[in-house]
Design an enzyme around this catalytic site. Structure first.
Site, PDB file in Angstrom:
ATOM      1  N   PRO A   1       6.056  -2.862  -1.242  1.00  0.00           N
ATOM      2  CA  PRO A   1       7.391  -3.474  -1.258  1.00  0.00           C
ATOM      3  C   PRO A   1       8.233  -3.205  -0.015  1.00  0.00           C
ATOM      4  O   PRO A   1       9.451  -3.391  -0.049  1.00  0.00           O
ATOM      5  CB  PRO A   1       8.028  -2.806  -2.484  1.00  0.00           C
ATOM      6  CG  PRO A   1       7.445  -1.423  -2.469  1.00  0.00           C
ATOM      7  CD  PRO A   1       6.037  -1.566  -1.932  1.00  0.00           C
ATOM      8  N   GLU A   2       7.595  -2.789   1.081  1.00  0.00           N
ATOM      9  CA  GLU A   2       8.372  -2.434   2.270  1.00  0.00           C
ATOM     10  C   GLU A   2       9.285  -3.555   2.740  1.00  0.00           C
ATOM     11  O   GLU A   2      10.382  -3.297   3.268  1.00  0.00           O
ATOM     12  CB  GLU A   2       7.420  -2.028   3.407  1.00  0.00           C
ATOM     13  CG  GLU A   2       6.776  -0.669   3.241  1.00  0.00           C
ATOM     14  CD  GLU A   2       5.532  -0.691   2.373  1.00  0.00           C
ATOM     15  OE1 GLU A   2       4.868   0.354   2.267  1.00  0.00           O
ATOM     16  OE2 GLU A   2       5.219  -1.759   1.785  1.00  0.00           O
ATOM     17  N   VAL A   3       8.840  -4.799   2.569  1.00  0.00           N
ATOM     18  CA  VAL A   3       9.655  -5.931   3.018  1.00  0.00           C
ATOM     19  C   VAL A   3      11.031  -5.920   2.359  1.00  0.00           C
ATOM     20  O   VAL A   3      12.014  -6.380   2.940  1.00  0.00           O
ATOM     21  CB  VAL A   3       8.911  -7.256   2.735  1.00  0.00           C
ATOM     22  CG1 VAL A   3       8.862  -7.565   1.240  1.00  0.00           C
ATOM     23  CG2 VAL A   3       9.538  -8.410   3.491  1.00  0.00           C
TER      24      VAL A   3
END
Length: 650
Positions: A143-145
């Site tokens: 989920p880094e985005v």
């Protein structure tokens, strides 16, 4: 199992069994969940040093926490990164360490139970095999985005190689989590193990010596000669959801995968997708702010130091769209639910909607579908009130009708049952006025559509018992929603703010500005939905009825009154400000947006949000920002309306 080799290790425990397998357990000291801090990763490097000196037959990495595998990098450490040098150092730490893990001479296996997030997924990808425990909480995500950054520790390199570029890009660009079965179907997971046999499955996997099944020829082409085609399609999909100006991270992920082999360190400075550009972009800090706001809301759902009654049975009164969908969500989350209305015919549509939605969710799990359907029970007589732990009223917005209903509920409910109203605009204390014990009533206000909207307002009336409010927040947390404590006030926070926002939009339409243009001004700013489409979705009749109460304007906008008089009530009738086809509004093309239109639409929204803080509808400005982001779709890149207003040049 041999004695643990833990000398000098604070966060890891290393043991060898009689088969020669090394079992490396990650149990971060003094923390409830595992996160990958700098100290943790330095210790992991020292473990690899020891294993290089005396290689095992195989290495299994697992978690010592009951709460999950690894929750990713330590977000507090990332928040301290303020320049390019810090960003490169952070990326190098994980990139080099996980490359080293991927290159060891002995076979490796990640044994994953519970959440496996961000850097945790990247660590698992660096292992030869991944065994996932068959548990509803076992999920994989990158989920880094959503934090304005990229999976720079090997995710952009290894995930496409494991599951194919299209699926990998979808996962990285959305932050979407995969459950164990979807992960197995895609090839992310090699084996699914029951909890009681997970160690046996991991041991067999790490010693199997069998090569992983290679990607198909098509997938190899899509990751090789055709990668520019895949990247172009991915770029087009991202452009429909987010502008590069506001959200550079998804574009950077595609650039890094297509042009730099998934290596963030290889992108030259000056490139639009360089680490320097991402770190310097204000969205990065604002999205991390949004993360912390989300965690603060989650905290309200986990009250500390208070032992609360267990909730097993939920009773919902009112099987309309809201009530039916609230009941369905409760059943989906594992509660037994009785759904009450005046006839079986009124309850049937809610059951049909649930079955249709769950049919998609459980398309590979018929047993899970049947169990969920069995938990949702129609209840024409209302007998479920007597045994329910939580009772939620979701009938139409009429004060006298709600008061009469709660008098009956109070008479029949268990003394310790939590009773709540889903009212969207009436004051809780007014509804509770006819009760013998007004302190029992609280508000639990869901937003439409229930399954998609993460926020739930937990409303405290003037007489509401604080313990009842805590119980309501904990119940909302158990539903995997974000509880926002608010005071009883017309419209509470979200609707109180949206009322003037939608009113301004309709004033624009009355002045001759096309609905499509009004919505485009909001969408270009980053709102999840334009205000005119929002009115159509809510229902024009509901907007008309609530408008005067929430805005103080007695005269309805002419365009709204005209549509309501003609029976054009929005999405539910197939026409309103827009014509609706298959649940989607049919819009005309917009060539340009008048200067100042976005600011005009947002001005009343910001003003009322500020007033709600001043009037203590919410405790502080941060919670107001959280409420508008998660409850009204306010543009996340801004960090929230009040935060954005503070940072704007004046």
């Amino acid at each position: 199992m041999s004695a643990a080799m833990t000398e000098g290790l604070k966060h890891w425990r290393l043991e060898r069994d009689a088969e020669g397998i090394a079992w490396l357990t990650f149990d971060r000291a003094e923390e409830s969940v595992n996160t990958l801090s700098g100290e943790v990763m330095r210790e992991l490097a020292s473990v690899l040093d020891a294993l290089d000196a005396a290689p095992p037959r195989g290495l299994v990495i697992l978690s010592g926490k009951a709460s999950g595998f690894i929750a990713g990098a330590d977000i507090a450490e990332f928040g301290q990164v303020i320049d390019l040098a810090g960003a490169r150092a952070l990326i190098e730490r994980g990139w080099n360490l996980f490359n080293r893990l991927a290159a060891v001479r002995y076979p490796t296996c990640a044994l994953v139970r519970g959440f496996c997030v961000g850097g945790g997924t990247e660590l698992a990808l660096a292992c030869n095999r991944i065994v996932a425990v068959d548990d509803p909480g076992t999920r994989f995500s990158l989920p880094e985005v959503m934090l304005g950054i990229v999976p720079g520790w090997g995710g952009m390199l290894r995930l496409p190689a494991r599951i194919g570029a299209p699926a990998a890009l979808d996962m990285m660009l959305t932050g979407r989590a995969l459950d164990v079965r979807r992960a197995k179907t895609l090839g992310l997971v090699d084996d699914i193990a029951p909890a009681r046999l997970m160690r046996e499955h991991a041991a067999a996997a790490v010693l199997s010596g069998a090569p992983r099944k290679p990607l198909s020829l098509l997938q190899r082409l899509l990751s090789g000669p055709l990668r520019s085609v895949v990247a172009k399609k991915a770029m087009a999909g991202v452009a429909k959801r987010a502008s590069r100006r506001h959200y550079p991270a998804p574009y950077a992920i595609i650039d890094m995968w297509r042009d730099f082999g998934g290596n963030a360190l290889a992108v030259p400075e000056g490139h639009a997708s360089s680490m320097g550009a991402l770190v310097a972009h204000p969205t990065t800090a604002n999205l991390q702010r949004v993360y912390h706001l989300r965690e603060r809301l989650r905290g309200f759902g986990k009250p500390e130091g208070v032992e609360l009654p267990v909730v097993r049975h939920v009773h919902v009164v009112g099987a309309g769209v809201m009530g039916g969908d609230i009941a369905a969500w409760c059943a989906l989350r594992g509660f037994r639910v009785t759904l009450q209305d005046s006839s079986a015919e009124r309850i049937a549509p809610a059951l049909q909607r649930a079955a249709k939605a769950w049919g998609r969710k459980f398309r590979r799990d018929r047993r899970g579908l049947r169990a969920a359907l069995d938990r949702l029970v129609p209840d024409v007589t209302g007998d479920g009130v007597a045994g329910a732990d939580v009772i939620i009223e979701a009938i139409y917005e009429n004060l006298e009708a709600k008061q009469a209903l709660f008098r009956d509920i109070e008479r029949r409910a268990k003394p310790d049952a939590l009773i709540a109203t889903n009212t969207s605009s009436l004051r809780v204390e007014d509804i509770a006025a006819g009760l013998r014990t007004p302190s029992r009533l609280v508000g639990i206000h869901f937003f439409n559509p229930v399954a998609q909207m993460p926020l739930v307002e937990v409303v405290s009336g003037a007489a509401s018992d604080p313990l009842a409010v805590q119980r309501a927040a904990a119940f909302v947390g158990a539903l995997d929603k974000l509880p926002l404590p608010v005071a009883s006030h017309p419209g509470f926070l979200v609707n109180a703010v949206l009322g003037p926002y939608m009113l301004e939009a309709m004033k624009c339409v009355d002045e001759g500005i096309a609905p499509e243009v009004v919505d485009r001004a909001a969408l270009d700013f980053g709102m999840a939905m334009g205000p005119v489409e929002l009115i159509d979705t809510v229902g024009l009749d509901i907007a008309l009825a609530a408008g005067a109460r929430l805005t103080g304007v007695a005269q309805a906008p002419a365009c709204l009154q005209r549509h309501v008089d003609a029976g054009r009530l929005g999405r539910k009738t197939g026409s309103g400000f827009y014509e609706w086809t298959d649940g989607k509004p049919q819009r005309g093309e917009v060539s340009s947006v008048p200067d100042g239109l976005t600011e005009r639409l947002l001005a009343p929204l910001v003003a009322v949000t500020r007033r709600c803080v001043e009037q203590q509808v919410v405790a502080d400005a941060d919670l107001a920002d959280a409420g508008l982001i998660f409850g009204a779709g306010f543009a996340p890149w801004t960090g929230g309306p009040l935060h954005h207003e503070r940072l704007k040049p004046h």
